[in-house]
Write a protein that holds these residues in place. Structure first.
Motif, PDB file in Angstrom:
ATOM      1  N   MET A   1      11.642 -38.962 -20.599  1.00 48.53           N
ATOM      2  CA  MET A   1      10.397 -39.113 -20.995  1.00 48.53           C
ATOM      3  C   MET A   1       9.872 -40.567 -21.531  1.00 48.53           C
ATOM      4  SD  MET A   1       8.409 -37.115 -23.879  1.00 48.53           S
ATOM      5  CE  MET A   1       7.167 -37.756 -24.898  1.00 48.53           C
ATOM      6  N   LEU A   2       8.930 -41.339 -21.007  1.00 46.14           N
ATOM      7  CA  LEU A   2       8.531 -42.640 -21.306  1.00 46.14           C
ATOM      8  C   LEU A   2       7.618 -42.501 -22.629  1.00 46.14           C
ATOM      9  CD1 LEU A   2       7.692 -43.995 -17.769  1.00 46.14           C
ATOM     10  CD2 LEU A   2       9.861 -44.287 -19.080  1.00 46.14           C
ATOM     11  N   ARG A   3       7.722 -43.388 -23.527  1.00 44.07           N
ATOM     12  CA  ARG A   3       7.185 -43.545 -24.582  1.00 44.07           C
ATOM     13  C   ARG A   3       6.133 -44.647 -24.287  1.00 44.07           C
ATOM     14  NH1 ARG A   3      11.247 -44.967 -29.386  1.00 44.07           N
ATOM     15  NH2 ARG A   3      11.302 -46.998 -28.175  1.00 44.07           N
ATOM     16  N   PRO A   4       4.745 -44.353 -24.939  1.00 38.35           N
ATOM     17  CA  PRO A   4       3.820 -45.362 -24.954  1.00 38.35           C
ATOM     18  C   PRO A   4       4.194 -46.696 -25.465  1.00 38.35           C
ATOM     19  CG  PRO A   4       3.303 -43.886 -26.557  1.00 38.35           C
ATOM     20  CD  PRO A   4       4.597 -43.396 -25.980  1.00 38.35           C
ATOM     21  N   ILE A   5       3.486 -47.635 -24.441  1.00 42.67           N
ATOM     22  CA  ILE A   5       3.547 -49.094 -25.134  1.00 42.67           C
ATOM     23  C   ILE A   5       2.825 -48.999 -26.541  1.00 42.67           C
ATOM     24  CG2 ILE A   5       3.241 -51.585 -24.862  1.00 42.67           C
ATOM     25  CD1 ILE A   5       3.844 -50.890 -21.972  1.00 42.67           C
ATOM     26  N   ASP A   6       3.643 -49.720 -27.541  1.00 42.20           N
ATOM     27  CA  ASP A   6       2.816 -49.762 -28.734  1.00 42.20           C
ATOM     28  C   ASP A   6       1.991 -51.349 -28.795  1.00 42.20           C
ATOM     29  OD1 ASP A   6       1.883 -50.086 -31.234  1.00 42.20           O
ATOM     30  OD2 ASP A   6       3.799 -50.367 -32.222  1.00 42.20           O
ATOM     31  N   ARG A   7       0.769 -51.294 -28.546  1.00 41.59           N
ATOM     32  CA  ARG A   7      -0.213 -52.413 -28.313  1.00 41.59           C
ATOM     33  C   ARG A   7      -0.414 -52.886 -29.862  1.00 41.59           C
ATOM     34  NH1 ARG A   7       0.018 -53.353 -23.470  1.00 41.59           N
ATOM     35  NH2 ARG A   7      -0.447 -51.872 -21.709  1.00 41.59           N
ATOM     36  N   ASN A   8      -0.183 -52.276 -30.978  1.00 44.54           N
ATOM     37  CA  ASN A   8      -0.786 -52.727 -32.283  1.00 44.54           C
ATOM     38  C   ASN A   8       0.317 -53.524 -33.054  1.00 44.54           C
ATOM     39  OD1 ASN A   8      -1.559 -53.264 -34.902  1.00 44.54           O
ATOM     40  ND2 ASN A   8      -1.879 -50.920 -35.341  1.00 44.54           N
ATOM     41  N   PRO A   9       0.366 -54.852 -32.904  1.00 46.15           N
ATOM     42  CA  PRO A   9       1.354 -55.827 -33.461  1.00 46.15           C
ATOM     43  C   PRO A   9       1.822 -55.654 -35.106  1.00 46.15           C
ATOM     44  CG  PRO A   9      -0.372 -57.137 -32.993  1.00 46.15           C
ATOM     45  CD  PRO A   9      -0.819 -55.775 -32.169  1.00 46.15           C
ATOM     46  N   ASN A  10       0.781 -54.979 -35.737  1.00 45.75           N
ATOM     47  CA  ASN A  10       1.156 -54.838 -37.332  1.00 45.75           C
ATOM     48  C   ASN A  10       1.812 -53.520 -37.342  1.00 45.75           C
ATOM     49  OD1 ASN A  10      -0.427 -57.253 -37.608  1.00 45.75           O
ATOM     50  ND2 ASN A  10      -2.266 -56.378 -37.591  1.00 45.75           N
ATOM     51  N   SER A  11       1.858 -52.652 -36.398  1.00 44.41           N
ATOM     52  CA  SER A  11       2.430 -51.514 -36.649  1.00 44.41           C
ATOM     53  C   SER A  11       3.899 -51.526 -36.754  1.00 44.41           C
ATOM     54  CB  SER A  11       2.367 -50.421 -35.490  1.00 44.41           C
ATOM     55  OG  SER A  11       3.053 -50.711 -34.308  1.00 44.41           O
ATOM     56  N   LEU A  12       4.484 -52.756 -36.652  1.00 45.67           N
ATOM     57  CA  LEU A  12       5.923 -52.877 -36.977  1.00 45.67           C
ATOM     58  C   LEU A  12       6.196 -53.325 -38.380  1.00 45.67           C
ATOM     59  CD1 LEU A  12       7.063 -55.151 -33.835  1.00 45.67           C
ATOM     60  CD2 LEU A  12       7.450 -52.823 -34.026  1.00 45.67           C
ATOM     61  N   GLY A  13       5.193 -53.366 -39.166  1.00 44.67           N
ATOM     62  CA  GLY A  13       5.305 -53.695 -40.584  1.00 44.67           C
ATOM     63  C   GLY A  13       5.390 -55.186 -40.809  1.00 44.67           C
ATOM     64  N   PRO A  14       5.787 -55.678 -42.196  1.00 46.22           N
ATOM     65  CA  PRO A  14       5.989 -56.907 -42.374  1.00 46.22           C
ATOM     66  C   PRO A  14       6.871 -57.683 -41.585  1.00 46.22           C
ATOM     67  CG  PRO A  14       6.718 -55.850 -44.149  1.00 46.22           C
ATOM     68  CD  PRO A  14       6.176 -54.374 -43.268  1.00 46.22           C
ATOM     69  N   VAL A  15       6.822 -59.011 -41.329  1.00 43.20           N
ATOM     70  CA  VAL A  15       7.868 -59.804 -40.711  1.00 43.20           C
ATOM     71  C   VAL A  15       8.987 -60.042 -41.567  1.00 43.20           C
ATOM     72  CG1 VAL A  15       8.202 -61.930 -39.510  1.00 43.20           C
ATOM     73  CG2 VAL A  15       5.930 -60.984 -39.297  1.00 43.20           C
ATOM     74  N   VAL A  16      10.207 -59.526 -41.110  1.00 41.40           N
ATOM     75  CA  VAL A  16      11.232 -59.596 -41.983  1.00 41.40           C
ATOM     76  C   VAL A  16      11.910 -61.049 -42.131  1.00 41.40           C
ATOM     77  CG1 VAL A  16      11.941 -57.300 -41.803  1.00 41.40           C
ATOM     78  CG2 VAL A  16      12.918 -58.927 -40.140  1.00 41.40           C
ATOM     79  N   GLN A  17      12.797 -61.613 -43.045  1.00 35.75           N
ATOM     80  CA  GLN A  17      13.578 -62.607 -42.963  1.00 35.75           C
ATOM     81  C   GLN A  17      14.387 -62.735 -41.975  1.00 35.75           C
ATOM     82  OE1 GLN A  17      15.602 -63.379 -46.706  1.00 35.75           O
ATOM     83  NE2 GLN A  17      15.431 -65.685 -46.500  1.00 35.75           N
ATOM     84  N   VAL A  18      14.709 -63.546 -41.194  1.00 38.25           N
ATOM     85  CA  VAL A  18      15.685 -64.168 -40.361  1.00 38.25           C
ATOM     86  C   VAL A  18      17.017 -64.166 -41.177  1.00 38.25           C
ATOM     87  CG1 VAL A  18      16.944 -65.653 -39.041  1.00 38.25           C
ATOM     88  CG2 VAL A  18      14.531 -65.260 -38.652  1.00 38.25           C
TER      89      VAL A  18
END
Length: 104
Positions: free
Chosen positions: A1-18
């Motif tokens: 089963m294919l998952r839909p592409i997530d087009r909302n970049p903010n849904s990944l939460g805050p940008v983590v530290q490298v």
């Protein structure tokens, strides 16, 4: 089963530290290879300095991969490097700095 592409970049939460920034000798004199743990769907800003106090900026670059070859360094010169992730117009915190002497 294919998952839909997530087009909302903010849904990944805050940008983590490298994390896990690592510097090794490049193949040629005056080069250093930097790599780090990838941050999902991020690009990266990399800066390198000539002083530990991070006040003498020697160069900067952007990377779409979790690695960068730093070239044009004076062989035998010590540099300090830091990286941060960028996603959806937002920056994460800078990584811990790593240091290495440029390949001779």
């Amino acid at each position: 089963m294919l998952r839909p592409i997530d087009r909302n970049p903010n849904s990944l939460g805050p940008v983590v530290q490298v994390t896990k920034l690592r510097l090794v000798d490049g193949l040629a004199a005056g080069t250093i290879q930097a790599d780090w743990k990838a941050v999902r769907r991020a690009t990266y800003e990399v800066q390198w300095f000539g002083l530990e106090a991070m006040q003498q900026l020697l160069g900067a670059a952007a990377s779409t991969r979790s690695e960068l070859l730093i070239v044009g360094l004076q062989p035998g010169t010590q540099i300090w490097v830091r990286v941060r992730a960028l996603r959806a117009g937002k920056y994460g915190d800078w990584s811990e700095q790593a240091t290495r002497i440029a390949n001779v």
